[in-house]
Write a protein that holds these residues in place. Structure first.
Motif, short mmCIF file in Angstrom:
data_model
loop_
_atom_site.label_atom_id
_atom_site.label_comp_id
_atom_site.label_asym_id
_atom_site.label_seq_id
_atom_site.Cartn_x
_atom_site.Cartn_y
_atom_site.Cartn_z
N CYS A 63 -2.99 15.30 -119.39
CA CYS A 63 -3.70 14.52 -120.38
C CYS A 63 -3.26 14.07 -121.62
O CYS A 63 -2.24 15.27 -122.06
N LYS A 64 -3.73 13.33 -122.31
CA LYS A 64 -2.96 12.72 -123.43
C LYS A 64 -2.84 13.93 -124.54
O LYS A 64 -2.03 13.96 -125.04
N GLU A 65 -4.23 14.66 -124.72
CA GLU A 65 -4.39 15.60 -125.71
C GLU A 65 -3.49 16.59 -125.60
O GLU A 65 -3.16 17.50 -126.28
N ASP A 66 -2.68 17.02 -124.34
CA ASP A 66 -1.91 18.14 -124.11
C ASP A 66 -0.48 17.70 -124.25
O ASP A 66 0.55 18.51 -124.15
N TYR A 67 0.01 16.27 -124.53
CA TYR A 67 1.30 16.04 -124.26
C TYR A 67 2.09 16.41 -126.00
O TYR A 67 1.53 16.39 -126.98
N ASP A 68 3.25 16.97 -125.58
CA ASP A 68 4.02 17.34 -126.63
C ASP A 68 5.41 17.14 -126.15
O ASP A 68 5.96 17.95 -125.44
N LEU A 69 5.99 15.91 -126.55
CA LEU A 69 7.58 15.74 -126.24
C LEU A 69 8.45 16.84 -126.44
O LEU A 69 9.08 16.99 -125.37
N ASP A 70 8.48 17.52 -127.47
CA ASP A 70 9.59 18.51 -127.65
C ASP A 70 9.19 19.80 -126.59
O ASP A 70 10.13 20.41 -126.25
N LYS A 71 7.98 20.04 -126.36
CA LYS A 71 7.64 21.26 -125.50
C LYS A 71 8.39 20.93 -124.11
O LYS A 71 8.74 21.57 -123.50
N GLN A 72 7.82 19.45 -123.68
CA GLN A 72 8.27 19.30 -122.21
C GLN A 72 9.74 18.93 -122.29
O GLN A 72 10.64 19.50 -121.38
N LEU A 73 10.47 18.60 -123.37
CA LEU A 73 11.91 18.44 -123.29
C LEU A 73 12.57 20.06 -123.30
O LEU A 73 13.74 20.14 -122.80
N SER A 74 12.10 21.02 -124.05
CA SER A 74 12.61 22.32 -124.10
C SER A 74 12.42 22.75 -122.58
O SER A 74 13.50 23.72 -122.16
N VAL A 75 11.44 22.37 -121.67
CA VAL A 75 11.60 23.02 -120.60
C VAL A 75 12.78 22.60 -119.77
O VAL A 75 13.60 23.18 -118.85
N ILE A 76 13.30 21.30 -119.77
CA ILE A 76 14.26 20.52 -119.17
C ILE A 76 15.57 21.33 -119.71
O ILE A 76 16.28 21.42 -118.86
N GLN A 77 15.46 21.13 -121.15
CA GLN A 77 16.80 21.93 -121.61
C GLN A 77 17.18 23.25 -121.20
O GLN A 77 18.07 23.53 -120.69
N LYS A 78 16.22 23.94 -120.96
CA LYS A 78 16.33 25.44 -120.37
C LYS A 78 16.78 25.29 -119.03
O LYS A 78 17.56 26.18 -118.68
N ALA A 79 16.26 24.53 -118.35
CA ALA A 79 16.56 24.53 -116.85
C ALA A 79 17.89 24.38 -116.75
O ALA A 79 18.56 24.64 -115.89
N CYS A 80 18.38 22.91 -117.55
CA CYS A 80 19.94 22.64 -117.32
C CYS A 80 20.71 23.75 -118.01
O CYS A 80 21.74 24.02 -117.31
N GLU A 81 20.25 24.53 -119.09
CA GLU A 81 21.31 25.70 -119.45
C GLU A 81 21.43 26.71 -118.52
O GLU A 81 22.50 27.30 -118.21
N TYR A 82 20.22 26.80 -117.61
CA TYR A 82 20.33 27.97 -116.58
C TYR A 82 21.17 27.52 -115.56
O TYR A 82 22.18 28.44 -114.88
N ALA A 83 21.30 26.32 -115.27
CA ALA A 83 22.28 25.49 -114.34
C ALA A 83 23.65 25.29 -114.82
O ALA A 83 24.73 24.89 -114.13
N GLY A 84 23.94 25.85 -116.18
CA GLY A 84 25.25 25.92 -116.61
C GLY A 84 25.58 24.16 -117.28
O GLY A 84 26.82 23.99 -117.35
N ILE A 85 24.45 23.45 -117.54
CA ILE A 85 24.91 22.19 -117.87
C ILE A 85 24.33 22.32 -119.45
O ILE A 85 23.17 22.53 -119.65
N LYS A 86 25.21 21.79 -120.35
CA LYS A 86 24.88 21.62 -121.54
C LYS A 86 23.79 20.48 -121.79
O LYS A 86 24.32 19.12 -121.25
N ALA A 87 22.79 20.47 -122.40
CA ALA A 87 21.90 19.46 -122.57
C ALA A 87 21.26 19.67 -123.99
O ALA A 87 21.20 20.48 -124.51
N GLU A 88 20.96 18.47 -124.68
CA GLU A 88 20.79 18.31 -126.14
C GLU A 88 19.85 17.01 -126.13
O GLU A 88 20.04 15.97 -125.45
N LYS A 89 18.89 17.20 -127.07
CA LYS A 89 17.79 16.01 -127.21
C LYS A 89 18.43 15.10 -128.02
O LYS A 89 19.06 15.49 -129.13
N SER A 90 18.56 13.91 -127.82
CA SER A 90 19.05 12.85 -128.71
C SER A 90 18.15 11.37 -128.91
O SER A 90 17.19 11.59 -128.14
#
Length: 170
Positions: free
Chosen positions: A143-170
């Motif tokens: 739902c729109k009220e729960d949307y937080d771009l930084d939170k959602q991107l941090s999940v993807i960044q952590k998953a990439c880091e776990y897989a050994g992939i350097k990821a950064e928000k740009s």
């Protein structure tokens, strides 16, 4: 006859804040035992005061952009007020354009057609992007009220880091 469920362990990578920010230690915190039918490489714990009470994920095994975009729309239409869905999907040889784009100005439609590619339009805005099986698309549906771009991107960044992939928000 009751058959035993085959199990495996997933590494617990840390906490994801839901609502008010909390300290989230990114170190490996142990394992969670799940059924072997769960296809995942790691898991995170959701903590906080968010209204999200149900976390779901859907992994598409289809490479058809029309089916995948329709599935995304269906999930968006069906998500409950207290639910977050992570949708993972891939398209084969596809150019996806935003809802307001002119395909003939944004991409070489003749070449795409000659090479057996597909042109698809998504519901959201944004530029033209090329999809193939070398990239993984992800959609956080809530739902729109729960949307937080930084939170959602941090999940993807952590998953990439776990897989050994350097990821950064740009």
């Amino acid at each position: 006859v009751v058959k035993p469920i085959s199990k495996h362990k997933l590494p617990m990578l840390g906490n994801v804040a839901c609502g008010e920010p909390i300290f989230a230690d990114e170190d490996h915190e142990g394992f969670v035992e799940t059924g072997s039918n769960i296809d995942a490489d790691f898991c995170l714990v959701a903590k906080g005061d968010s209204m999200i009470n149900k976390l779901s994920f859907y992994i598409s095994d289809c490479y058809n952009p029309y089916t995948n975009l329709a599935t995304e729309k269906y999930l968006l239409d069906c998500v409950k007020n207290d639910e977050l869905i992570l949708y993972l999907w891939q398209n084969q040889n596809t150019v996806v354009i935003g809802r307001n784009q002119n395909a003939w100005l944004e991409c070489r439609t003749s070449l795409l057609e000659e090479e057996g590619g597909t042109l698809a339009r998504r519901l959201s805005g944004g530029g033209a992007v090329f999809h193939d099986l070398g990239n993984l698309n992800f959609t956080f549906i809530m739902c729109k009220e729960d949307y937080d771009l930084d939170k959602q991107l941090s999940v993807i960044q952590k998953a990439c880091e776990y897989a050994g992939i350097k990821a950064e928000k740009s």
